[in-house]
Design an enzyme around this catalytic site. Structure first.
Site, mmCIF file in Angstrom:
data_model
loop_
_atom_site.group_PDB
_atom_site.id
_atom_site.type_symbol
_atom_site.label_atom_id
_atom_site.label_comp_id
_atom_site.label_asym_id
_atom_site.label_seq_id
_atom_site.Cartn_x
_atom_site.Cartn_y
_atom_site.Cartn_z
ATOM 1 N N HIS A 120 0.833 -1.203 0.000
ATOM 2 C CA HIS A 120 0.000 0.000 0.000
ATOM 3 C C HIS A 120 0.869 1.255 0.000
ATOM 4 C CE1 HIS A 120 -3.522 2.265 2.244
ATOM 5 N NE2 HIS A 120 -3.204 2.827 1.110
ATOM 6 N N HIS A 155 1.236 5.091 -2.277
ATOM 7 C CA HIS A 155 0.622 5.965 -3.288
ATOM 8 C C HIS A 155 1.679 6.918 -3.842
ATOM 9 C CE1 HIS A 155 -3.316 4.573 -2.071
ATOM 10 N NE2 HIS A 155 -3.120 4.968 -0.832
ATOM 11 N N ARG A 165 -2.203 8.672 -5.947
ATOM 12 C CA ARG A 165 -2.559 9.248 -4.643
ATOM 13 C C ARG A 165 -4.060 9.040 -4.377
ATOM 14 N NH1 ARG A 165 -3.520 14.606 -2.138
ATOM 15 N NH2 ARG A 165 -4.073 15.427 -4.176
ATOM 16 N N ALA A 166 -4.365 8.469 -3.221
ATOM 17 C CA ALA A 166 -5.762 8.124 -2.934
ATOM 18 C C ALA A 166 -6.626 9.365 -2.754
ATOM 19 C CB ALA A 166 -5.830 7.234 -1.694
ATOM 20 N N HIS A 196 -10.629 1.594 -0.963
ATOM 21 C CA HIS A 196 -9.982 2.824 -0.496
ATOM 22 C C HIS A 196 -10.807 4.033 -0.934
ATOM 23 C CE1 HIS A 196 -6.946 5.540 0.867
ATOM 24 N NE2 HIS A 196 -5.997 4.638 0.968
ATOM 25 N N TYR A 223 -11.249 7.943 5.735
ATOM 26 C CA TYR A 223 -10.480 6.736 5.384
ATOM 27 C C TYR A 223 -10.845 5.580 6.324
ATOM 28 C CZ TYR A 223 -7.083 9.046 2.195
ATOM 29 O OH TYR A 223 -6.464 9.688 1.155
ATOM 30 N N HIS A 259 -5.465 0.439 6.196
ATOM 31 C CA HIS A 259 -5.454 1.065 7.522
ATOM 32 C C HIS A 259 -5.861 0.047 8.588
ATOM 33 C CE1 HIS A 259 -6.934 3.869 4.327
ATOM 34 N NE2 HIS A 259 -5.715 4.292 4.525
ATOM 35 N N GLU A 304 1.778 2.708 3.667
ATOM 36 C CA GLU A 304 1.175 3.879 3.013
ATOM 37 C C GLU A 304 2.147 5.049 2.955
ATOM 38 O OE1 GLU A 304 -2.713 5.025 4.460
ATOM 39 O OE2 GLU A 304 -3.249 5.916 2.567
#
Lengths: 341, 341
Positions: free
Chosen positions: B6, B8, B71-72, B178, B194, B224, B285
């Site tokens: 995970h 980004h 990028r989320a 996500h 999130y 997460h 992340e």
């Protein structure tokens, strides 16, 4: 003394729900005028409604007193308008008062507020005042999302809520931040909306530090162990730091408290490890979200006293969690108990 | 081999955001017609964008490979319409592909989907197919709430999503569930939306068991650390039981996995205690939601490898978390790596 700070009247006599059903049915008719409830419920019915449920569990689990409020999922602030919510809140609070009067050793009341989506929180002040001054209640449940799962209200740190906070401070009562049912098909109520509400509220408090500068004595309890917050305590400490806020313990923990409605031992172990004992209040939410017996332990999932008993913390910390913190967070509790004995 | 599932591309060259800003500015004009991006970004710019960030942290922390996606928070599915989302997703995925091509030892791609509120998920199939077949990506990020914090889409178990799942199964790729940025002022993105997204998705999976009967090989990673889920594992076991569902381990854990983006030791200790090692994938992340150094440890909050290293689990379980499970959940990973070496 073992005080459960989070119990709802989930077992009220069926007449209450019949009134609510009629209210909801009425809303389909444009000419409907909401009317106050006039329920015929006897003391015996009320005794029966808690005898085999909350009272039985208090005895079996060895807890003494439950801080008791109307059913949270039942508040349904998204249903109807402010008048509907007003009448519904009044009858729910009145019934909790009757439980407290019949069993003064076992229950102290906390009120439901007549919130309604988009309606100024000032609207809740008369019912809060009545609940505290006339019914002898010691706190309120505040719904941060009266829309029921769509989050249309400003954050709890917004001045929108300030008039209500002024009254809370004046009356010296805390609020438990507690959402109600979800009318959003994507968001399950007890499995998602409740926990999300807790998490969201805590992040609102992090994001805007003005609230507790403006109201240094205002107190909130975040139920269900604080939602996701203790599990992600590093994330929240880190986010606060990135936002140039003080350490969380200095920044929020004079005003924000967590309950122990976490239904397994590892969760309680984490909670008591990362959150100071001064900020944890014992609670079970019985009879509530999870009713069954845990096949891994043979005891009810929501028998949270067992997890605190087994936690690796000092006896002094356990006393804070079971008793002392409740008197600190609910300043009216001591007088309420003295009056009844 | 240590695989971070995970990461980004949060450090992309500024030309990317300039294109997005122009897209967003254009939306104010009713006559605006979205145009595909034609960015002039050199390989050196791309090298520089990850060299001092993701690559540096891989080296410092001793991780090998990052499963890498756009990028989320930038996905912003709530902005504009499906065409805007399409062009934006294409350029974001193309840039991730370039990172993977320049650093084939360090990155493997996962795509952003061109979701848009209320738009049939079938719309995402061409970009998913392009990402897997042409770009060599091994998974996708699926946003359960393209409205950005208002939860207007049906639950992930709804047949609404089935055409996309059919394609995922055909291509043998998993989805990380996500959300993206929150446009809801009550709901902070990395601190609430999130985590709520993770929690909400898991409860959707509990509520409707048909999904994994219909798609027995479909796989989701809940990032997460699963939101609030492991902290409330007793609650979820209890809710499933009240809903007459099988034990969670039999019911969901063949299809649902959790990552390790939990930024403190007690959180990881709980995660590894309650969730089987077979269901946990290492992730950090980075460079992401929390950028600072934890004053309690002196290390970055998001240096999650340290927490796994210190967890009280066997070496075999750590290997599952760091490596084996990634190959299991991302069936295309092995071939993707073989092709590049």
């Amino acid at each position: 003394m073992i005080i459960d700070c989070h119990g709802h009247y989930t077992t009220s006599p069926k007449e209450l729900q019949a009134y609510r059903d009629a209210q909801i049915a009425g809303l389909k008719d444009k000419s409907y005028k909401p009317a106050k409830a006039k329920l015929s419920i006897s003391d015996d019915q009320i005794r029966a409604s808690v005898e085999g449920a909350q009272l039985k569990q208090q005895r079996e689990r060895g807890t003494d007193l439950t801080i008791f409020s109307p059913r949270a999922a039942g508040m349904g602030h998204h249903i109807g308008d402010a008048t509907v919510s007003q009448y519904w809140s009044e009858i729910c609070n009145d019934l909790v008062k009757r439980v407290c009067d019949i069993f003064p050793e076992n229950f102290v009341g906390v009120c439901q507020l007549p919130q309604s989506p988009g309606v100024d929180p000032r609207n809740c002040i008369p019912e809060l005042e009545r609940s505290v001054k006339e019914l002898g209640f010691i706190g309120c449940n505040l719904n941060p999302d009266p829309s029921g799962g769509y989050w249309k209200e400003p954050p709890l740190t917004d001045r929108w809520w300030y008039p209500l906070y002024e009254k809370m401070v004046e009356l010296d009562v805390p609020a438990m931040v507690h959402v109600s049912n979800s009318c959003n098909p994507a968001v399950h109520y007890t499995g998602a909306h409740y926990i999300n509400g807790d998490t969201t509220a805590f992040m609102q408090f992090i994001s805007n530090g003005e609230l507790f500068k403006d109201f240094p004595t205002l107190k909130f309890i975040i139920p269900h162990g604080g939602g996701a917050v203790p599990f992600h305590w590093g994330r929240y400490r880190g986010l606060a730091q990135d936002l140039k806020k003080p350490l969380l313990k200095d920044y929020l923990l004079k005003n924000v408290f967590f309950d122990t409605c976490v239904y397994h031992q590892p969760g309680i172990d984490l909670l008591t490890k990362v959150i100071p004992a001064e900020n944890i209040l014992f609670a079970s939410e019985m009879v509530g979200a999870v009713k069954g017996i845990d096949p891994e332990t043979g005891f009810n999932f929501d028998d949270t006293k067992r997890y605190i008993d087994a936690a690796a913390i000092s006896a002094a910390d356990k006393k804070k969690i079971f008793e002392d913190n409740a008197f600190k967070v609910f300043p009216r509790l001591k007088a309420a108990l003295a009056k009844r004995r």
